[in-house]
Design a protein around this motif. Structure first.
Motif, PDB file in Angstrom:
ATOM      1  N   TYR A   1       0.838  -1.203   0.000  1.00 30.53           N
ATOM      2  CA  TYR A   1       0.000   0.000   0.000  1.00 30.53           C
ATOM      3  C   TYR A   1       0.874   1.255   0.000  1.00 30.53           C
ATOM      4  CZ  TYR A   1      -2.839   3.730   2.150  1.00 30.53           C
ATOM      5  OH  TYR A   1      -3.449   4.924   2.460  1.00 30.53           O
ATOM      6  N   GLU A   2       1.902   1.257   0.825  1.00 33.97           N
ATOM      7  CA  GLU A   2       2.788   2.432   0.912  1.00 33.97           C
ATOM      8  C   GLU A   2       3.535   2.663  -0.408  1.00 33.97           C
ATOM      9  OE1 GLU A   2       3.611   2.515   5.716  1.00 33.97           O
ATOM     10  OE2 GLU A   2       5.030   1.466   4.431  1.00 33.97           O
ATOM     11  N   GLU A   3       3.938   1.574  -1.049  1.00 35.33           N
ATOM     12  CA  GLU A   3       4.608   1.689  -2.359  1.00 35.33           C
ATOM     13  C   GLU A   3       3.636   2.252  -3.403  1.00 35.33           C
ATOM     14  OE1 GLU A   3       6.183  -2.203  -3.292  1.00 35.33           O
ATOM     15  OE2 GLU A   3       7.429  -2.173  -1.491  1.00 35.33           O
ATOM     16  N   ALA A   4       2.388   1.777  -3.375  1.00 38.19           N
ATOM     17  CA  ALA A   4       1.365   2.255  -4.315  1.00 38.19           C
ATOM     18  C   ALA A   4       1.115   3.752  -4.120  1.00 38.19           C
ATOM     19  CB  ALA A   4       0.074   1.467  -4.134  1.00 38.19           C
ATOM     20  N   LEU A   5       1.079   4.199  -2.857  1.00 41.42           N
ATOM     21  CA  LEU A   5       0.865   5.627  -2.566  1.00 41.42           C
ATOM     22  C   LEU A   5       1.981   6.488  -3.153  1.00 41.42           C
ATOM     23  CD1 LEU A   5      -0.367   6.283   1.098  1.00 41.42           C
ATOM     24  CD2 LEU A   5      -1.643   6.407  -1.018  1.00 41.42           C
ATOM     25  N   VAL A   6       3.213   6.015  -3.019  1.00 39.10           N
ATOM     26  CA  VAL A   6       4.369   6.757  -3.557  1.00 39.10           C
ATOM     27  C   VAL A   6       4.214   6.911  -5.076  1.00 39.10           C
ATOM     28  CG1 VAL A   6       6.869   6.634  -3.964  1.00 39.10           C
ATOM     29  CG2 VAL A   6       5.956   6.100  -1.700  1.00 39.10           C
ATOM     30  N   LYS A   7       3.812   5.827  -5.750  1.00 36.09           N
ATOM     31  CA  LYS A   7       3.628   5.868  -7.218  1.00 36.09           C
ATOM     32  C   LYS A   7       2.505   6.829  -7.607  1.00 36.09           C
ATOM     33  CE  LYS A   7       5.273   1.225  -8.291  1.00 36.09           C
ATOM     34  NZ  LYS A   7       4.865  -0.167  -8.532  1.00 36.09           N
ATOM     35  N   ILE A   8       1.377   6.747  -6.885  1.00 40.07           N
ATOM     36  CA  ILE A   8       0.233   7.632  -7.164  1.00 40.07           C
ATOM     37  C   ILE A   8       0.636   9.095  -7.021  1.00 40.07           C
ATOM     38  CG2 ILE A   8      -1.982   8.424  -6.200  1.00 40.07           C
ATOM     39  CD1 ILE A   8      -2.578   5.419  -5.626  1.00 40.07           C
ATOM     40  N   ASN A   9       1.344   9.417  -5.929  1.00 34.71           N
ATOM     41  CA  ASN A   9       1.773  10.800  -5.681  1.00 34.71           C
ATOM     42  C   ASN A   9       2.756  11.285  -6.753  1.00 34.71           C
ATOM     43  OD1 ASN A   9       0.151  10.860  -3.439  1.00 34.71           O
ATOM     44  ND2 ASN A   9       1.770  10.374  -1.990  1.00 34.71           N
ATOM     45  N   ALA A  10       3.632  10.360  -7.198  1.00 29.97           N
ATOM     46  CA  ALA A  10       4.606  10.724  -8.242  1.00 29.97           C
ATOM     47  C   ALA A  10       3.884  11.017  -9.556  1.00 29.97           C
ATOM     48  CB  ALA A  10       5.610   9.585  -8.428  1.00 29.97           C
ATOM     49  N   THR A  11       2.882  10.196  -9.896  1.00 27.82           N
ATOM     50  CA  THR A  11       2.101  10.407 -11.129  1.00 27.82           C
ATOM     51  C   THR A  11       1.359  11.742 -11.068  1.00 27.82           C
ATOM     52  OG1 THR A  11       1.779   8.019 -11.285  1.00 27.82           O
ATOM     53  CG2 THR A  11       0.358   9.379 -12.648  1.00 27.82           C
ATOM     54  N   ALA A  12       0.755  12.037  -9.903  1.00 30.29           N
ATOM     55  CA  ALA A  12       0.030  13.308  -9.730  1.00 30.29           C
ATOM     56  C   ALA A  12       0.978  14.499  -9.927  1.00 30.29           C
ATOM     57  CB  ALA A  12      -0.610  13.355  -8.346  1.00 30.29           C
ATOM     58  N   ALA A  13       2.202  14.380  -9.380  1.00 32.44           N
ATOM     59  CA  ALA A  13       3.186  15.468  -9.515  1.00 32.44           C
ATOM     60  C   ALA A  13       3.603  15.648 -10.978  1.00 32.44           C
ATOM     61  CB  ALA A  13       4.416  15.158  -8.653  1.00 32.44           C
ATOM     62  N   GLU A  14       3.784  14.524 -11.691  1.00 32.65           N
ATOM     63  CA  GLU A  14       4.169  14.583 -13.119  1.00 32.65           C
ATOM     64  C   GLU A  14       3.078  15.263 -13.948  1.00 32.65           C
ATOM     65  OE1 GLU A  14       4.968  10.569 -14.411  1.00 32.65           O
ATOM     66  OE2 GLU A  14       6.612  10.363 -12.962  1.00 32.65           O
ATOM     67  N   ARG A  15       1.827  14.902 -13.657  1.00 40.51           N
ATOM     68  CA  ARG A  15       0.712  15.464 -14.436  1.00 40.51           C
ATOM     69  C   ARG A  15       0.572  16.972 -14.203  1.00 40.51           C
ATOM     70  NH1 ARG A  15      -4.001  10.798 -14.679  1.00 40.51           N
ATOM     71  NH2 ARG A  15      -2.716   9.371 -15.870  1.00 40.51           N
ATOM     72  N   LEU A  16       0.837  17.380 -12.976  1.00 39.58           N
ATOM     73  CA  LEU A  16       0.763  18.812 -12.655  1.00 39.58           C
ATOM     74  C   LEU A  16       1.860  19.568 -13.404  1.00 39.58           C
ATOM     75  CD1 LEU A  16      -0.673  20.992 -11.007  1.00 39.58           C
ATOM     76  CD2 LEU A  16       0.875  20.499  -9.116  1.00 39.58           C
ATOM     77  N   THR A  17       3.068  18.989 -13.433  1.00 40.16           N
ATOM     78  CA  THR A  17       4.197  19.611 -14.153  1.00 40.16           C
ATOM     79  C   THR A  17       3.873  19.720 -15.642  1.00 40.16           C
ATOM     80  OG1 THR A  17       5.688  18.566 -12.551  1.00 40.16           O
ATOM     81  CG2 THR A  17       6.703  19.446 -14.541  1.00 40.16           C
ATOM     82  N   ALA A  18       3.292  18.639 -16.198  1.00 39.89           N
ATOM     83  CA  ALA A  18       2.940  18.632 -17.625  1.00 39.89           C
ATOM     84  C   ALA A  18       1.893  19.694 -17.932  1.00 39.89           C
ATOM     85  CB  ALA A  18       2.421  17.257 -18.018  1.00 39.89           C
ATOM     86  N   LEU A  19       0.939  19.869 -17.030  1.00 45.26           N
ATOM     87  CA  LEU A  19      -0.117  20.872 -17.230  1.00 45.26           C
ATOM     88  C   LEU A  19       0.458  22.288 -17.208  1.00 45.26           C
ATOM     89  CD1 LEU A  19      -3.154  21.571 -17.491  1.00 45.26           C
ATOM     90  CD2 LEU A  19      -3.282  21.551 -15.013  1.00 45.26           C
ATOM     91  N   LYS A  20       1.415  22.503 -16.298  1.00 45.03           N
ATOM     92  CA  LYS A  20       2.032  23.843 -16.220  1.00 45.03           C
ATOM     93  C   LYS A  20       2.816  24.152 -17.492  1.00 45.03           C
ATOM     94  CE  LYS A  20       2.349  24.203 -11.191  1.00 45.03           C
ATOM     95  NZ  LYS A  20       3.213  23.963 -10.021  1.00 45.03           N
ATOM     96  N   ALA A  21       3.438  23.111 -18.075  1.00 47.88           N
ATOM     97  CA  ALA A  21       4.238  23.302 -19.293  1.00 47.88           C
ATOM     98  C   ALA A  21       3.336  23.592 -20.505  1.00 47.88           C
ATOM     99  CB  ALA A  21       5.091  22.068 -19.551  1.00 47.88           C
ATOM    100  N   LYS A  22       2.197  22.865 -20.589  1.00 42.57           N
ATOM    101  CA  LYS A  22       1.257  23.050 -21.713  1.00 42.57           C
ATOM    102  C   LYS A  22      -0.159  23.181 -21.171  1.00 42.57           C
ATOM    103  CE  LYS A  22       3.806  20.503 -25.234  1.00 42.57           C
ATOM    104  NZ  LYS A  22       3.777  19.293 -26.092  1.00 42.57           N
ATOM    105  N   PRO A  23      -0.529  24.343 -20.642  1.00 42.70           N
ATOM    106  CA  PRO A  23      -1.845  24.514 -20.007  1.00 42.70           C
ATOM    107  C   PRO A  23      -3.020  24.157 -20.908  1.00 42.70           C
ATOM    108  CG  PRO A  23      -0.497  26.486 -19.735  1.00 42.70           C
ATOM    109  CD  PRO A  23       0.241  25.577 -20.656  1.00 42.70           C
ATOM    110  N   GLN A  24      -2.925  24.500 -22.191  1.00 43.39           N
ATOM    111  CA  GLN A  24      -4.068  24.279 -23.082  1.00 43.39           C
ATOM    112  C   GLN A  24      -4.254  22.803 -23.437  1.00 43.39           C
ATOM    113  OE1 GLN A  24      -6.306  26.646 -23.647  1.00 43.39           O
ATOM    114  NE2 GLN A  24      -4.976  27.871 -22.352  1.00 43.39           N
ATOM    115  N   ALA A  25      -3.161  22.030 -23.368  1.00 45.20           N
ATOM    116  CA  ALA A  25      -3.214  20.622 -23.783  1.00 45.20           C
ATOM    117  C   ALA A  25      -4.144  19.794 -22.899  1.00 45.20           C
ATOM    118  CB  ALA A  25      -1.814  20.027 -23.755  1.00 45.20           C
TER     119      ALA A  25
END
Length: 411
Positions: free
Chosen positions: A112-136
């Motif tokens: 469960y703890e490993e899964a949480l780390v992965k989920i949080n990492a994915t959320a952080a990546e998606r936020l970074t991607a959105l900031k780079a290309k807001p309209q996408a």
């Protein structure tokens, strides 16, 4: 068993669990001095206490498994179980089942703890991607994933119940551990890791609040923003009907954030009657009187429930922690004569036991991976990004807002 639970929960305010375990181990060794010429009589003495030791260890490993992530605990447990198993086939079997159950629980926790780390990492990546290309990413919002409030409320309940199920009862006590002046330095402890699942759950509440605010502030069109607000009002109402008060409060908190509440033109397009009712239910006045009444009703329904759906009670978690905190702070650990204030710990155990009942409920709804993935990993703005999106949706209304907008655009 109620006594054992109360004792194991509150003892950690005075002594490390591993120290307590070593005392239990020592007690067993005292009873089993194998060098004693009357070894048979000694085993008879051990047999007298063995069922009680097995009961204690079974309750301990089942209810407080996280204590055994400490190597010192595992060493003492192995030594103790070896002694118990060496004398009788019945105890050998019980000890083996108990050890297997503990290893299973600790393995599931690690996964469960490993899964949480992965989920949080994915959320952080998606936020970074959105900031780079807001309209996408602007086309991809909650309503495009699912426009049924009932289904979204069910998926939120899945997340809530899963995260609740991993919170150990001891985390409530360990989150507030402070030095007892009558004890030695070594006997009181506070380990940040000891309350990590509780913290992860509080972080989920914050994420949901910010996700709701992000979903509302992102759309360019006023009509779309109003539709998102009305959608989340319906989701919140379904959460209330299910008994999921934590998601309900997170959604209301997201809608009440300043970047959202300042969108006056958007709100003018919203039918707010349903929202007013929900806000009334979660009104903090009179120490959340309305919410506590609704919680009691849900708890009563849960006790007499015929189906899993009616058993669901997910409390507004921050308030539960606050109640336990004030119980801990408001009553001394010891009475004036130096004795343990057992009445306090009995009450503490009662509150935590109720939570233990709630967290064991299996979620009866079917999982929807796509919605779950979106709720857990979709970009959620921080406060500055929310204000920026809010000002871009509806321009600043006064000098203070204009100054803030300018400074945010420069970042």
């Amino acid at each position: 068993m109620t006594y054992i639970f109360t004792f194991l929960l509150s003892s950690r305010l005075f002594i490390h669990p591993y120290e307590l375990m070593s005392k239990v181990c020592h007690l067993c060794m005292e009873q089993q001095r194998l060098s004693d010429p009357q070894a048979d009589k000694v085993w008879l003495r051990v047999r007298k206490i063995a069922p009680k030791i097995v009961q204690l260890l079974t309750e301990w490993t089942e209810t407080f498994p996280y204590d055994f992530r400490d190597e010192r605990m595992m060493r003492s447990l192995k030594e103790l179980t070896h002694r118990l198993a060496s004398g009788d086939e019945v105890y050998r079997k019980a000890v083996s089942q108990m050890s297997q159950g503990l290893i299973r629980r600790l393995t599931v926790l690690s996964q469960y703890e490993e899964a949480l780390v992965k989920i949080n990492a994915t959320a952080a990546e998606r936020l970074t991607a959105l900031k780079a290309k807001p309209q996408a990413s602007i086309q991809r919002d909650m309503l495009s994933i699912c426009n049924d409030p009932f289904t979204v409320a069910q998926q939120l309940t899945h997340i809530e119940l899963e995260r609740l199920s991993y919170i150990g009862p001891e985390e409530f006590v360990q989150a507030f551990v402070r030095k007892d002046p009558l004890d030695n330095d070594k006997s009181c402890f506070s380990d940040h890791k000891k309350a990590s699942n509780l913290e992860a759950y509080v972080e989920w509440f914050n994420r949901l609040s910010y996700l709701v605010a992000t979903e509302i502030c992102m759309p360019v069109k006023k009509k779309h923003r109003a539709r998102v607000i009305e959608f989340f009002i319906d989701v919140a109402r379904e959460c209330f009907n299910i008994g999921n008060f934590n998601s309900l409060m997170a959604i209301i908190s997201g809608m009440n954030m300043s970047p959202v509440s300042r969108l006056k033109k958007t709100w003018s397009k919203v039918k707010t009657a349903k929202f007013d009712i929900l806000e009334h239910q979660m009104d903090p006045s009179s120490n959340f009187y309305n919410y506590r009444t609704a919680l009691r009703g849900a708890t009563q329904r849960s006790i007499t429930a015929n189906s899993s759906r009616e058993k669901i009670v997910i409390p507004f978690f921050s308030l539960l922690i606050k109640d336990i905190y004030f119980l801990n702070e408001g009553c001394a650990n010891r009475l004036q004569n130096g004795h343990i204030n057992f009445e306090k710990f009995w009450e503490l155990a009662k509150q935590v036991s109720e939570f233990m009942t709630w967290k064991k409920v299996e979620c009866p709804f079917e999982k929807d991976r796509k919605i779950l993935q979106y709720l857990l990993t979709a970009p959620a703005f921080n406060e500055d990004a929310l204000y920026l999106a809010s000002y871009e949706s509806e321009g600043p209304e006064n000098n203070m807002e204009k100054d803030r907008w300018k400074s945010l655009r420069c970042v």
